[in-house]
Design an enzyme around this catalytic site. Structure first.
Site, PDB file in Angstrom:
ATOM      1  N   ASP A  66       0.860  -1.182   0.000  1.00  0.00           N
ATOM      2  CA  ASP A  66       0.000   0.000   0.000  1.00  0.00           C
ATOM      3  C   ASP A  66       0.899   1.235   0.000  1.00  0.00           C
ATOM      4  O   ASP A  66       1.809   1.338   0.824  1.00  0.00           O
ATOM      5  CB  ASP A  66      -0.881  -0.002   1.258  1.00  0.00           C
TER       6      ASP A  66
ATOM      7  N   GLU B 235      -6.184   3.665  -6.102  1.00  0.00           N
ATOM      8  CA  GLU B 235      -7.457   3.806  -5.415  1.00  0.00           C
ATOM      9  C   GLU B 235      -7.926   5.226  -5.675  1.00  0.00           C
ATOM     10  O   GLU B 235      -7.224   6.185  -5.326  1.00  0.00           O
ATOM     11  CB  GLU B 235      -7.349   3.560  -3.907  1.00  0.00           C
TER      12      GLU B 235
ATOM     13  N   ASP C 289      -2.968   4.540  -2.436  1.00  0.00           N
ATOM     14  CA  ASP C 289      -4.059   5.037  -1.599  1.00  0.00           C
ATOM     15  C   ASP C 289      -4.487   6.441  -2.033  1.00  0.00           C
ATOM     16  O   ASP C 289      -3.655   7.359  -2.070  1.00  0.00           O
ATOM     17  CB  ASP C 289      -3.548   5.071  -0.145  1.00  0.00           C
TER      18      ASP C 289
ATOM     19  N   HIS D  78     -11.122  -3.335   3.015  1.00  0.00           N
ATOM     20  CA  HIS D  78     -11.072  -2.967   4.432  1.00  0.00           C
ATOM     21  C   HIS D  78     -11.884  -1.714   4.730  1.00  0.00           C
ATOM     22  O   HIS D  78     -11.999  -1.305   5.895  1.00  0.00           O
ATOM     23  CB  HIS D  78      -9.614  -2.768   4.836  1.00  0.00           C
ATOM     24  N   ASP D  79     -12.396  -1.063   3.677  1.00  0.00           N
ATOM     25  CA  ASP D  79     -13.205   0.155   3.865  1.00  0.00           C
ATOM     26  C   ASP D  79     -14.692  -0.073   3.657  1.00  0.00           C
ATOM     27  O   ASP D  79     -15.481   0.859   3.807  1.00  0.00           O
ATOM     28  CB  ASP D  79     -12.785   1.224   2.834  1.00  0.00           C
TER      29      ASP D  79
END
Ligand code: TEU
Length: 565
Positions: A98, A266, A205, A338-339
């Site tokens: 990430d 993302e 990210d 995870h969100d």
């Protein structure tokens, strides 16, 4: 489009904090990830995306980095990360990390130095005076009216220097100033260091937020009352220099190793048009993006104001992305991460009567689309949302901030909690359920967050040797992708677009056609069997005239399309 290895790859996301704990401190860690690599390899995936393990005060569970060049002791060390890279490669898989570079932690030395107005690091972040004709430090004096992704304003006042600093997320996550070439070079140098360490790419990210409109205009107010916060997204989502920065990152960091790497951006709020620009191979930016349209369809006034979403709307949305990136660019395919809340609870039905069938139906429907599928840890088991008794059970800053500000604004807890229970990111962050032993085999200590009480029934050990399990169905779907070029390179055509229960589409390559048919509802659906044979089925009798609730079938069609009419 020239074939690239990641066109036929499947990516598995590990959120290390909740994956496996090797030292009994109640928090997942890198040695725990290594201990479960056989599980990941058995699934048949090609790439592991590891959520952040860098040194961090953990204000946003590691998406607030204080040292890009070190591993947080909670998760292990650089040596244990090197061991993970080696073990992943030894199993023929790749590891992407990430990359969180829209912002750092406020405890990063860069930010600490920037607090001094005379420091050369001052311009590494967005420091601004109070808005004119407002007293610095008073409500409404923030330089813009933008609302944070974590509720509240995006500016925090710094008494010592009398200025504000920008944070699109939490106050402990100050935004880096990408207008400053020194910032960009420092990031590129760090990226090269990680690639030299042997990782195989990056999940970037909120990378489409790094370019802001330097004029910092106010956004449209989000409410009626004076002083309401505003929507700043037109001024920082895919901002004015974003593609310039992405091209520069490619040429400065990625180009020399492009063929072995996977890069996924993302991109909250990204449009299909912009996704084409990000992922057009000829533009050399990134390989693929995470779109957010399909995970925004049940969003009302805000994320926790859940509105009904019907299947027709979902089909129209995913079809737009398939059509939009059919000739240029590449899709990522995901239901959760995870969100997001757990897929089977949000898009399927997590009642024990339908849980397994709907989890498998969702897998077949998603994975046979054109694009690279992502499996979020536990999704391969059909893990569900967790029951949350009170706000005290929640851990996520996004949820707790929202709750605190909503209570402050006069809303009742009983009015706020239902939306949190359905949509909180903590639903995805309960520990992976490995077996029926205490804490689902995640830890021998006190877990940092509750374990879903359904772990005794729903866990990996109970599924490995069950041919009808969700895990084994994911295995078969992933294996299909590795074997069948129609799934990787075929065209996509949505059928039954207006049908309220059925999700039906055809993939075609040359003279071969595959058809996916799924009844994504709690009621039986009428069905007319196509000419062909069933390649994969998620269970139950194959009735040629009916699809049972949550039944999904994959057909190899025979004869010409005309013969199918
Ligand atoms: O998420 C960015 C982002 O868009 C999410 O905040 C998402 O909008 C929201 O959670 C859905 O409601 C990335 C990371 O994935 C997330 O975990 C971090 O909290 C965030 O950026 C800040 O780094």
């Amino acid at each position: 489009m020239a074939a690239r290895w990641w066109h036929s790859a499947v990516v598995y996301q590990v959120y290390p904090r909740s994956f496996a704990d090797s030292d009994g401190d109640g928090l997942g860690d890198l040695r725990g990830v290594v201990s479960k690599l056989d599980h990941v390899q058995r699934l048949g995936v090609d790439v592991i995306w590891l959520s952040p393990v860098y040194r961090s005060p953990q204000a946003d569970n590691g998406y607030d980095i204080s040292d890009y060049y070190d591993i947080d002791p909670r998760f292990g060390s650089l040596e244990s990360l090197d061991e993970l890279i080696e073990e992943v490669h030894a199993r023929g898989m790749k590891l992407i990390m990430d990359l969180v570079v829209n912002h750092t932690s406020d405890e990063h030395p860069w930010f600490q130095a920037s607090r001094d107005p005379n420091s050369p690091f001052r311009d590494w972040y967005w420091w601004r005076d109070a808005r004119p004709d407002h007293e610095a430090g008073t409500p409404g004096a923030e330089p813009t009216n933008w609302e944070s992704y974590f509720s509240g304003p995006t500016w925090t006042f710094d008494e010592a220097s009398g200025q504000y600093y920008l944070h699109l997320f939490g106050p402990k996550q100050p935004d880096l100033n990408w207008e400053n070439p020194e910032v960009r070079e420092a990031i590129y140098e760090m990226m090269r260091w990680w690639l030299d360490r042997g990782i195989d790419g990056f999940r970037m990210d909120v990378i489409n937020l790094i370019s802001k409109d330097p004029a910092l205009p106010d956004g449209e107010p989000l409410g009626e009352d004076p002083g309401a916060l505003g929507d700043g997204t037109p001024f920082f989502v895919s901002g004015p220099r974003i593609h310039e920065f992405m091209s520069e990152m490619y040429s400065q960091v990625l180009q020399t190793q492009d063929l072995r790497l996977l890069t996924v951006a993302e991109t909250p709020g990204v449009s299909i048009e912009d996704a084409r620009l990000f992922t057009d191979a000829a533009r050399h930016e990134v390989n693929m993006v995470f779109g957010f349209d399909h995970v925004g369809l049940d969003r009302g006034a805000d994320k926790f104001d859940v509105v009904p979403r019907d299947l027709v709307t979902l089909k129209e949305c995913l079809n737009r992305w398939q059509v939009g990136l059919a000739d240029v660019g590449w899709n990522s395919l995901y239901w959760d991460n995870h969100d997001q809340p757990r897929a089977v609870s949000r898009f399927g039905n997590d009642h024990p009567d339908h849980w397994a069938a709907s989890a498998k139906a969702l897998a077949l429907v998603l994975h046979l689309h054109r694009g690279t599928p992502y499996v979020y840890q536990g999704e391969e088991l059909g893990m569900t949302n967790s029951p949350w008794a009170s706000i005290d059970d929640f851990r996520d800053i996004e949820s707790t901030n929202y709750y605190d500000l909503a209570v402050e604004a006069g809303r009742e807890p009983d009015d706020i909690l239902p939306g949190l229970r359905q949509m909180s990111r903590d639903n995805a962050r309960t520990p992976v359920q490995w077996d029926a032993s205490p804490n689902a085999g995640f830890t021998s200590g006190e877990p940092w967050i509750q374990v879903n009480p359904n772990y005794e029934r729903l866990n990996a050990a109970a599924q490995y040797n069950d041919p009808d399990s969700v895990f084994n169905f994911y295995q078969r779907v992933i294996e299909l992708r590795h074997r069948d070029p129609v799934i990787v390179d075929g065209s996509f055509e949505m059928l039954e677009v207006e049908h309220p229960q059925l999700y039906v589409y055809v993939r075609q390559l040359d003279n071969r056609r595959l058809l996916v048919a799924a009844n994504l509802s709690n009621d039986p659906a009428e069905w007319s069997e196509p000419l062909g044979f069933v390649l994969l089925h998620n269970g139950g009798p194959l009735d040629p005239a009916r699809l049972a609730p949550w039944e999904a079938r994959l057909y190899e069609l025979v004869g010409s399309p005309e013969a199918q009419k």
